[in-house]
Design an enzyme around this catalytic site. Structure first.
Site, PDB file in Angstrom:
ATOM      1  N   ASP A   1       0.866  -1.176   0.000  1.00  0.00           N
ATOM      2  CA  ASP A   1       0.000   0.000   0.000  1.00  0.00           C
ATOM      3  C   ASP A   1       0.907   1.232   0.000  1.00  0.00           C
ATOM      4  O   ASP A   1       1.526   1.553   1.010  1.00  0.00           O
ATOM      5  CB  ASP A   1      -0.912  -0.011   1.226  1.00  0.00           C
ATOM      6  CG  ASP A   1      -1.987   1.064   1.156  1.00  0.00           C
ATOM      7  OD1 ASP A   1      -2.043   1.776   0.142  1.00  0.00           O
ATOM      8  OD2 ASP A   1      -2.768   1.184   2.114  1.00  0.00           O
TER       9      ASP A   1
ATOM     10  N   ARG B   1     -19.614   0.583   6.868  1.00  0.00           N
ATOM     11  CA  ARG B   1     -18.358   0.219   7.533  1.00  0.00           C
ATOM     12  C   ARG B   1     -17.744   1.483   8.106  1.00  0.00           C
ATOM     13  O   ARG B   1     -17.383   2.389   7.363  1.00  0.00           O
ATOM     14  CB  ARG B   1     -17.399  -0.451   6.548  1.00  0.00           C
ATOM     15  CG  ARG B   1     -15.991  -0.723   7.121  1.00  0.00           C
ATOM     16  CD  ARG B   1     -15.134  -1.494   6.123  1.00  0.00           C
ATOM     17  NE  ARG B   1     -14.910  -0.745   4.905  1.00  0.00           N
ATOM     18  CZ  ARG B   1     -13.763  -0.166   4.559  1.00  0.00           C
ATOM     19  NH1 ARG B   1     -12.729  -0.225   5.375  1.00  0.00           N
ATOM     20  NH2 ARG B   1     -13.641   0.473   3.405  1.00  0.00           N
TER      21      ARG B   1
END
Length: 499
Positions: free
Chosen positions: A95, A240
């Site tokens: 990432d 979420r």
């Protein structure tokens, strides 16, 4: 209590033998080395399915525009794009300039501790395998959130919430909680300010990088509350909550209370309990002030004019959670355990924070640093203290200061090492991560891609077959275990699931 929880950690990376090495390259090497050591060749490594992802959707009802540009890379071995899905249901990938371990979804806060700790073992192995490649630079990985040069990388928590709960209620209820919970779950940091240039010690590594109350972005203008609306589940039923304010914790009690207390406060909010009287006058300033005070005595201003310490705010949340649970007909043992440990830790911190040096990260780190300062006669401005701070988070079992404290019995554990090692290769049994992980274990060569909410099979036909997993509490061992045991091939499994 049952709430889907997931923790994702970007690890710090360095190459002592080649300090100028590109971190994107070294992160890629770490992920690929772990895949190779696991016996998963490139041709059989399952790709991540990006099709259903929408990271720019905002919970406040709009999408942040994405500038046009080249299509995303699809070669999973290209530098910066390395990715693998593990048999424990987790994702290991690059990432930006960091290797990231995204733990599988769990339904119990203690399981969050186990599978997060499993990520530390995965990363330790990844660095070890990458460093053993002839000619490759030696890699070291750190479970922390700052690079000492002004940059921060994330440890994000994710909580599944009801779509029926107004997002404004989440913001109202959680902002004072997040500002104050760092007294429990801060991981400790040498230096004040984003670059850490100002001498001192603070509770949290992340707090100085919080700049706004509410926001979508995670790498700049970071908010106390993040508004990303990407549920990875049935969007009509769920949202979420993506939490970016937290630290990377090594102490198991810190992680347990971080996710456990947050889950309980979300229960309050979803039940409609009024928390508006806890609003802060200047929330971002409060985050910084609480972090910068390891004595835990300084107060922050509430909107109604009261002045409270971070401990006092946490005590109010604890009391309201306790009162809420007292109304429940069936007591939940996990909730009761979290409340008991929450109360114990607040009592210890109020008496003397060093009484938590065997269970929480920031007091443990502060005790190490104070001992070193006293022995060497160092001021808080001494550069060597930054090295001690960094070494605390080293994932190597024989070098990391946290791990050495554990080895000599100076840090308490909540789980066993065998539970952690089992979790490196096995998924939780009570969430959809079980289906994902077991499919990878049994039929990995037949899976083209996967994501949190789908598994895509390649059975050799003209089309790939997507099996949606939009319900996080389905796909459990109880739900599909017998089915998986009854089939001998991916084709047979897909046939059973689709007919």
């Amino acid at each position: 209590m049952q709430r889907i929880i997931g923790v994702e950690v970007e690890y710090g990376i360095s190459s002592p033998s080649e300090p100028s090495a590109n971190p994107i390259l070294t992160s890629t090497q770490a992920v690929l080395a772990y895949a190779a050591a696991a016996g998963v060749p490139r041709a059989k490594r399952t790709r991540w399915d990006y099709e259903v992802e929408s990271p720019l959707r905002d919970a406040r009802g709009f999408d942040l525009g994405r500038m046009s540009g080249p299509a995303p890379v699809i070669d999973a071995d290209e530098i910066g794009a390395a990715n693998m899905i593990l048999t424990n249901g987790a994702r290991l990938y690059v990432d930006h300039a960091h290797p990231e371990y995204s733990a599988p979804e769990v339904a119990d806060p203690l399981d969050a501790v186990i599978w997060d700790k499993a990520g530390e073992r995965v990363m330790e192995a990844a660095a070890r395998h990458a460093s053993s490649v002839p000619g490759a630079p030696r890699l070291q990985l750190y479970k922390n959130n700052v690079d000492g040069k002004g940059a921060s990388y994330g440890t994000h928590e994710n909580y599944l919430c009801s779509r029926d709960t107004p997002f404004a209620s989440i913001v109202t209820g959680l902002t004072p909680f997040f500002a104050s919970r760092q007294v429990i779950c801060g991981s400790g940091r040498v230096g004040l300010g984003q670059s850490g240039d100002e001498a001192g010690f603070q509770l949290s590594q992340r707090s100085d990088y919080i700049e706004v109350e509410v926001g979508l972005e995670t790498t700049l203008k970071r908010g106390i509350i993040n508004t990303r609306d990407e549920p990875h589940a049935d969007a009509d039923k769920y949202r979420r909550l993506h939490v970016i304010i937290g630290d990377a914790n090594l102490a198991e009690m810190s992680t347990y209370l971080k996710v456990g207390t947050t889950a309980l406060v979300l229960d309050l909010i979803e039940a409609g309990v009024d928390l508006t009287d806890l609003q802060l006058a200047r929330p971002v300033t409060a985050v910084h002030h609480i972090s910068h005070d390891p004595t835990l005595r300084k107060t922050v201003a509430l909107a109604d004019g009261r002045e409270l310490t971070g401990l006092a705010l946490q005590r109010i949340y604890l009391e309201r959670v306790s009162k809420f649970l007292d109304r429940e007909a069936d007591r939940d043992p996990r909730a009761d355990d979290i409340v008991a440990k929450w109360a114990m830790v607040l009592d210890l911190l109020e008496r003397d924070p060093m009484e938590c040096a065997n269970i929480l990260d920031w007091p443990a780190k502060l005790r190490l640093l104070e001992g070193f300062r006293n022995r060497e006669g160092l001021a808080w401005s001494a550069p060597r203290l930054h090295l001690v701070d960094l070494q605390y988070s080293d994932v190597r079992l024989d070098k990391g200061l946290y791990n050495r404290l554990v080895a000599r019995g100076s840090m308490e554990r909540l789980v066993t090492e065998q539970q952690v090692l089992d979790a490196v290769t096995n998924p939780p049994t009570d969430t959809r991560a079980y289906f994902r992980g077991e499919c990878l274990r049994r039929f990995g060569a037949d899976i083209a891609a996967a994501s949190w909410d789908s598994v895509i099979f390649d059975l050799g036909g003209e089309s790939l077959i997507r099996i949606p997993t939009l319900e996080p509490l389905r796909g459990t061992k109880a739900h599909v275990g017998a089915l998986l045991d009854s089939v001998d091939s991916a084709a047979e499994l897909v046939d059973q699931l689709t007919h």
